[in-house]
Design a protein around this motif. Sequence first.
Motif, PDB file in Angstrom:
ATOM      1  N   TYR A   1       2.818  -1.750   8.789  1.00  0.00           N
ATOM      2  CA  TYR A   1       3.176  -3.023   8.147  1.00  0.00           C
ATOM      3  C   TYR A   1       4.241  -3.744   8.967  1.00  0.00           C
ATOM      4  CZ  TYR A   1       4.404  -6.615   4.872  1.00  0.00           C
ATOM      5  OH  TYR A   1       4.626  -7.853   4.308  1.00  0.00           O
ATOM      6  N   ILE A   2       5.237  -3.021   9.442  1.00  0.00           N
ATOM      7  CA  ILE A   2       6.284  -3.647  10.258  1.00  0.00           C
ATOM      8  C   ILE A   2       5.656  -4.341  11.463  1.00  0.00           C
ATOM      9  CG2 ILE A   2       8.334  -3.205  11.677  1.00  0.00           C
ATOM     10  CD1 ILE A   2       8.913  -0.808   9.778  1.00  0.00           C
TER      11      ILE A   2
ATOM     12  N   SER B   1       9.702   9.624   2.549  1.00  0.00           N
ATOM     13  CA  SER B   1       9.306   9.509   3.960  1.00  0.00           C
ATOM     14  C   SER B   1      10.486   9.225   4.876  1.00  0.00           C
ATOM     15  CB  SER B   1       8.258   8.402   4.117  1.00  0.00           C
ATOM     16  OG  SER B   1       7.064   8.725   3.435  1.00  0.00           O
ATOM     17  N   VAL B   2      11.705   9.377   4.375  1.00  0.00           N
ATOM     18  CA  VAL B   2      12.863   8.903   5.143  1.00  0.00           C
ATOM     19  C   VAL B   2      13.053   9.668   6.448  1.00  0.00           C
ATOM     20  CG1 VAL B   2      14.581  10.306   3.896  1.00  0.00           C
ATOM     21  CG2 VAL B   2      15.270   8.187   5.016  1.00  0.00           C
ATOM     22  N   GLN B   3      12.933  11.004   6.427  1.00  0.00           N
ATOM     23  CA  GLN B   3      13.199  11.741   7.659  1.00  0.00           C
ATOM     24  C   GLN B   3      12.143  11.462   8.718  1.00  0.00           C
ATOM     25  OE1 GLN B   3      15.738  13.256   8.880  1.00  0.00           O
ATOM     26  NE2 GLN B   3      14.640  13.794  10.761  1.00  0.00           N
ATOM     27  N   ASN B   4      10.881  11.403   8.326  1.00  0.00           N
ATOM     28  CA  ASN B   4       9.836  11.107   9.305  1.00  0.00           C
ATOM     29  C   ASN B   4      10.002   9.710   9.901  1.00  0.00           C
ATOM     30  OD1 ASN B   4       8.757  13.616   8.905  1.00  0.00           O
ATOM     31  ND2 ASN B   4       7.050  12.927   7.640  1.00  0.00           N
ATOM     32  N   LEU B   5      10.395   8.750   9.061  1.00  0.00           N
ATOM     33  CA  LEU B   5      10.630   7.397   9.571  1.00  0.00           C
ATOM     34  C   LEU B   5      11.841   7.356  10.490  1.00  0.00           C
ATOM     35  CD1 LEU B   5       9.940   5.184   6.448  1.00  0.00           C
ATOM     36  CD2 LEU B   5       8.842   4.926   8.672  1.00  0.00           C
ATOM     37  N   ALA B   6      12.932   7.993  10.064  1.00  0.00           N
ATOM     38  CA  ALA B   6      14.143   7.976  10.885  1.00  0.00           C
ATOM     39  C   ALA B   6      13.889   8.613  12.246  1.00  0.00           C
ATOM     40  CB  ALA B   6      15.274   8.691  10.150  1.00  0.00           C
ATOM     41  N   SER B   7      13.094   9.681  12.262  1.00  0.00           N
ATOM     42  CA  SER B   7      12.774  10.338  13.532  1.00  0.00           C
ATOM     43  C   SER B   7      11.889   9.453  14.401  1.00  0.00           C
ATOM     44  CB  SER B   7      12.067  11.666  13.270  1.00  0.00           C
ATOM     45  OG  SER B   7      12.910  12.565  12.599  1.00  0.00           O
ATOM     46  N   ALA B   8      10.868   8.838  13.787  1.00  0.00           N
ATOM     47  CA  ALA B   8       9.927   8.028  14.559  1.00  0.00           C
ATOM     48  C   ALA B   8      10.583   6.765  15.106  1.00  0.00           C
ATOM     49  CB  ALA B   8       8.727   7.665  13.697  1.00  0.00           C
TER      50      ALA B   8
ATOM     51  N   GLY C   1       0.763  -1.240   0.000  1.00  0.00           N
ATOM     52  CA  GLY C   1       0.000   0.000   0.000  1.00  0.00           C
ATOM     53  C   GLY C   1       0.790   1.284   0.000  1.00  0.00           C
ATOM     54  N   VAL C   2       2.090   1.232  -0.239  1.00  0.00           N
ATOM     55  CA  VAL C   2       2.913   2.446  -0.210  1.00  0.00           C
ATOM     56  C   VAL C   2       2.807   3.164  -1.555  1.00  0.00           C
ATOM     57  CG1 VAL C   2       5.281   3.308  -0.074  1.00  0.00           C
ATOM     58  CG2 VAL C   2       4.502   1.550   1.504  1.00  0.00           C
ATOM     59  N   LYS C   3       2.654   4.475  -1.501  1.00  0.00           N
ATOM     60  CA  LYS C   3       2.622   5.294  -2.709  1.00  0.00           C
ATOM     61  C   LYS C   3       4.049   5.636  -3.132  1.00  0.00           C
ATOM     62  CE  LYS C   3      -1.881   5.505  -2.494  1.00  0.00           C
ATOM     63  NZ  LYS C   3      -2.717   4.693  -3.406  1.00  0.00           N
ATOM     64  N   GLY C   4       4.279   5.613  -4.439  1.00  0.00           N
ATOM     65  CA  GLY C   4       5.621   5.874  -4.949  1.00  0.00           C
ATOM     66  C   GLY C   4       6.343   4.569  -5.203  1.00  0.00           C
ATOM     67  N   ALA C   5       7.667   4.580  -5.057  1.00  0.00           N
ATOM     68  CA  ALA C   5       8.449   3.367  -5.271  1.00  0.00           C
ATOM     69  C   ALA C   5       8.181   2.349  -4.174  1.00  0.00           C
ATOM     70  CB  ALA C   5       9.939   3.712  -5.325  1.00  0.00           C
ATOM     71  N   HIS C   6       8.425   1.081  -4.496  1.00  0.00           N
ATOM     72  CA  HIS C   6       8.242   0.021  -3.508  1.00  0.00           C
ATOM     73  C   HIS C   6       9.207   0.209  -2.334  1.00  0.00           C
ATOM     74  CE1 HIS C   6       5.646  -1.805  -6.338  1.00  0.00           C
ATOM     75  NE2 HIS C   6       6.560  -2.396  -7.071  1.00  0.00           N
ATOM     76  N   VAL C   7       8.730  -0.177  -1.170  1.00  0.00           N
ATOM     77  CA  VAL C   7       9.545  -0.219   0.041  1.00  0.00           C
ATOM     78  C   VAL C   7       9.699  -1.682   0.425  1.00  0.00           C
ATOM     79  CG1 VAL C   7       9.666   0.414   2.483  1.00  0.00           C
ATOM     80  CG2 VAL C   7       8.724   2.028   0.806  1.00  0.00           C
ATOM     81  N   TYR C   8      10.939  -2.091   0.696  1.00  0.00           N
ATOM     82  CA  TYR C   8      11.205  -3.476   1.090  1.00  0.00           C
ATOM     83  C   TYR C   8      11.644  -3.527   2.546  1.00  0.00           C
ATOM     84  CZ  TYR C   8      10.832  -4.522  -3.843  1.00  0.00           C
ATOM     85  OH  TYR C   8      10.348  -4.652  -5.124  1.00  0.00           O
ATOM     86  N   LEU C   9      11.081  -4.472   3.273  1.00  0.00           N
ATOM     87  CA  LEU C   9      11.445  -4.751   4.650  1.00  0.00           C
ATOM     88  C   LEU C   9      12.204  -6.070   4.673  1.00  0.00           C
ATOM     89  CD1 LEU C   9      11.258  -4.479   7.791  1.00  0.00           C
ATOM     90  CD2 LEU C   9       9.059  -5.687   7.606  1.00  0.00           C
ATOM     91  N   VAL C  10      13.440  -6.031   5.121  1.00  0.00           N
ATOM     92  CA  VAL C  10      14.219  -7.252   5.316  1.00  0.00           C
ATOM     93  C   VAL C  10      14.058  -7.637   6.780  1.00  0.00           C
ATOM     94  CG1 VAL C  10      16.484  -8.326   5.172  1.00  0.00           C
ATOM     95  CG2 VAL C  10      15.821  -6.600   3.483  1.00  0.00           C
ATOM     96  N   ALA C  11      13.248  -8.667   7.024  1.00  0.00           N
ATOM     97  CA  ALA C  11      12.821  -9.013   8.382  1.00  0.00           C
ATOM     98  C   ALA C  11      13.722 -10.088   8.972  1.00  0.00           C
ATOM     99  CB  ALA C  11      11.361  -9.476   8.361  1.00  0.00           C
TER     100      ALA C  11
ATOM    101  N   GLU D   1       4.958   7.147   6.105  1.00  0.00           N
ATOM    102  CA  GLU D   1       5.584   6.554   7.288  1.00  0.00           C
ATOM    103  C   GLU D   1       4.598   5.753   8.144  1.00  0.00           C
ATOM    104  OE1 GLU D   1       4.582  10.864   7.963  1.00  0.00           O
ATOM    105  OE2 GLU D   1       5.800   9.796   6.469  1.00  0.00           O
ATOM    106  N   ARG D   2       3.372   6.227   8.291  1.00  0.00           N
ATOM    107  CA  ARG D   2       2.419   5.499   9.131  1.00  0.00           C
ATOM    108  C   ARG D   2       2.116   4.128   8.535  1.00  0.00           C
ATOM    109  NH1 ARG D   2      -3.016   8.460  10.901  1.00  0.00           N
ATOM    110  NH2 ARG D   2      -1.420   9.745  11.912  1.00  0.00           N
ATOM    111  N   ARG D   3       1.926   4.085   7.245  1.00  0.00           N
ATOM    112  CA  ARG D   3       1.625   2.804   6.588  1.00  0.00           C
ATOM    113  C   ARG D   3       2.797   1.831   6.731  1.00  0.00           C
ATOM    114  NH1 ARG D   3      -1.852   3.144   1.272  1.00  0.00           N
ATOM    115  NH2 ARG D   3      -2.614   4.711   2.691  1.00  0.00           N
TER     116      ARG D   3
END
Length: 214
Positions: A43-44, A69-76, A12-22, A37-39
């Motif tokens: 998901y995580i 969304s990098v800065q908002n994610l890094a801060s959160a 559900g992310v808008k823009g390029a795909h985001v990958y989570l390496v879990a 960032e909220r989405r």
Amino acid sequence: MLITDEVHQVDGVKGAHVYLVASQEPFLVDTGMPGQERRIIEYIRSVGLNPRHLTGIILTHFDLDHIGSVQNLASALQCPVYAQEAEIPYIRGQKPRPGMKRFLPHLVSPIYGSLRAPEEVRPCAEMFHDWEVLPTPGHTPGHIVLYRNGIAIVGDLLQGGRIRPAPPYLTWNSGQLKESIRQLISRPLRWILPGHGPATPASNHWLDRLERTL
């Protein structure tokens, strides 16, 4: 959506795909457009990870739809951000993006919100945990691919589905892009995980076709 070997494509992310390496040292690759960032955090949590346990965010390159969304994610999440050294001045807004890309933050801000440049970006090494960081310049000067055990997270080096290179009009240096693709497809490949288009299992058919087009 789990794709393979602990690698998820965040839904559900808008823009390029985001990958989570879990893995035991979980991390994100790219962050989509601004306002995602909220989405991503939801998901995580949905796959049973504590978002605060993320060890970092690594960016394949400086395009807005990958770093939005990098800065908002890094801060959160209180986690560091990494990129190839040549990309860092563009990611942090210290250098203007070339060509039409310099106008994109202004064009998309009414829809997605303003781009917040990250306060700190660390240069990535040749390895990021147990993933190789492959320099793949061409689409941008410091574009990278993450590679492990036949899986390649390729950013905008390649587009998924009918595997093909990034469009020339969005590419900084087409000659370098083609050479970067040649270097990648010379390696054993099982999966191509692109920034755009579906995750694509490797096959001799499309590898041969791609090599002919280069």
